[in-house]
Scaffold this active site. Structure first.
Site, PDB file in Angstrom:
ATOM      1  N   SER A   1       0.825  -1.211   0.000  1.00 13.40           N
ATOM      2  CA  SER A   1       0.000   0.000   0.000  1.00 13.40           C
ATOM      3  C   SER A   1       0.862   1.265   0.000  1.00 13.40           C
ATOM      4  CB  SER A   1      -0.891   0.011   1.245  1.00 13.40           C
ATOM      5  OG  SER A   1      -1.704  -1.136   1.295  1.00 13.40           O
TER       6      SER A   1
HETATM    7  N1  SAH Z   1      -0.794  -4.985   4.097  1.00 12.64           N
HETATM    8  C1  SAH Z   1      -0.061  -5.230   2.870  1.00 12.64           C
HETATM    9  C2  SAH Z   1      -0.833  -4.926   1.606  1.00 12.64           C
HETATM   10  C3  SAH Z   1      -1.904  -5.930   1.410  1.00 12.64           C
HETATM   11  S1  SAH Z   1      -2.347  -6.293  -0.258  1.00 12.64           S
HETATM   12  C4  SAH Z   1       1.270  -4.504   2.868  1.00 12.64           C
HETATM   13  O1  SAH Z   1       1.560  -3.758   3.802  1.00 12.64           O
HETATM   14  O2  SAH Z   1       2.055  -4.735   1.944  1.00 12.64           O
HETATM   15  C5  SAH Z   1      -3.664  -7.402   0.132  1.00 12.64           C
HETATM   16  C6  SAH Z   1      -3.236  -8.821   0.462  1.00 12.64           C
HETATM   17  O3  SAH Z   1      -4.404  -9.509   0.913  1.00 12.64           O
HETATM   18  C7  SAH Z   1      -2.711  -9.606  -0.751  1.00 12.64           C
HETATM   19  O4  SAH Z   1      -1.437 -10.111  -0.478  1.00 12.64           O
HETATM   20  C8  SAH Z   1      -3.748 -10.743  -0.899  1.00 12.64           C
HETATM   21  O5  SAH Z   1      -3.187 -11.978  -1.332  1.00 12.64           O
HETATM   22  C9  SAH Z   1      -4.305 -10.851   0.509  1.00 12.64           C
HETATM   23  N2  SAH Z   1      -5.632 -11.473   0.615  1.00 12.64           N
HETATM   24  C10 SAH Z   1      -6.704 -11.352  -0.205  1.00 12.64           C
HETATM   25  N3  SAH Z   1      -7.740 -12.072   0.256  1.00 12.64           N
HETATM   26  C11 SAH Z   1      -7.326 -12.663   1.404  1.00 12.64           C
HETATM   27  C12 SAH Z   1      -7.946 -13.541   2.372  1.00 12.64           C
HETATM   28  N4  SAH Z   1      -9.209 -13.959   2.241  1.00 12.64           N
HETATM   29  N5  SAH Z   1      -7.202 -13.940   3.431  1.00 12.64           N
HETATM   30  C13 SAH Z   1      -5.913 -13.527   3.593  1.00 12.64           C
HETATM   31  N6  SAH Z   1      -5.288 -12.712   2.719  1.00 12.64           N
HETATM   32  C14 SAH Z   1      -5.970 -12.281   1.646  1.00 12.64           C
END
Ligand code: SAH
Length: 215
Positions: free
Chosen positions: A63
């Site tokens: 992000s």
């Molecule tokens: N917090 C992160 C950015 C997150 S991007 C950072 O600081 O870099 C969102 C993430 O959520 C992705 O890696 C994706 O694979 C994950 N994601 C999506 N659906 C999910 C679920 N149901 N359970 C766990 N992770 C999930």
């Protein structure tokens, strides 16, 4: 001349974050301390401190720094707190949370993304984040309750299990809405009551699975 990451990080905090209204000094200090360049792919390290999200592989993103700061400020966590993050991604957000709370549990559904996040966290010297590969929409009932729960993927509504795992007085921050645009929401639990506040529009990659969207 070698880039000085500390100077870039200081500029990031002052111009992208403080100037836009994030005022919690503990959040600003945490953002200044975490080496964001260790959480992006090697070929993007030179733009790690830019004012934008970046691709981290598998169609996922780290992000924008400002959004990480806003969400962390809204979560209002402190020493002694236990935090749950849904969507580990790069591990960067978890590393910031880990400087403010005692313990962070972070759930990622893609094993390769989780493995890279663990490596990034180790490289950055972060020891109080536990990365779990699972469907995060179910939370982590065995570790509940949590003082703060942060969802870092877009969801049409907050998965019920997450509310159930929120401590009394705890805060849950999540981007809630459609696939293309969400509102950053903060929910605060008071007994059986939940107070709801909206911060504004944001765009996140989708939460996949039950309560989220199909793959
Ligand atoms: N917090 C992160 C950015 C997150 S991007 C950072 O600081 O870099 C969102 C993430 O959520 C992705 O890696 C994706 O694979 C994950 N994601 C999506 N659906 C999910 C679920 N149901 N359970 C766990 N992770 C999930």
């Amino acid at each position: 001349m070698k880039r000085d990451e500390r100077i870039e990080r200081h500029r990031m905090v002052e111009h992208q974050i403080r100037d836009r209204g994030v005022s919690d000094e503990r959040v600003l200090t945490a953002m200044e301390a975490v080496p964001r360049h260790l959480f992006v792919p090697p070929d993007l390290q030179n733009v790690a401190y830019g004012d934008h999200p970046l691709p981290i592989g598998e169609g996922q993103t780290i992000s924008q720094p400002y959004i990480v700061a806003v969400m962390t400020e809204l979560l209002a966590i402190g020493p002694g707190d236990r935090v749950l993050e849904i969507g580990t991604g790069s591990g960067y957000g978890a590393a910031v949370l880990a400087r403010l709370a005692d313990e962070v549990w972070s759930i990622e559904r893609i094993p390769a993304v989780a493995a890279q996040a663990r490596e990034n966290l180790r490289a950055a010297g972060v020891e109080n984040v536990h990365v779990v590969v699972a469907n995060g929409t179910l939370g982590l009932p065995d570790r509940a309750p949590f003082d703060g729960i942060i969802v870092t993927a877009a969801t049409p509504s907050v998965p019920d299990p997450l509310f159930e795992q929120l401590a009394d007085g705890g805060r849950l921050v999540a981007p809630v809405g459609g696939r293309d645009l969400q509102y950053l929401m903060r929910y605060t639990r008071h007994g059986t009551d939940i107070k709801q506040e909206s911060w504004g529009g944001v765009v996140f990659v989708p939460l996949i699975g039950e309560y989220g969207w199909e793959d």
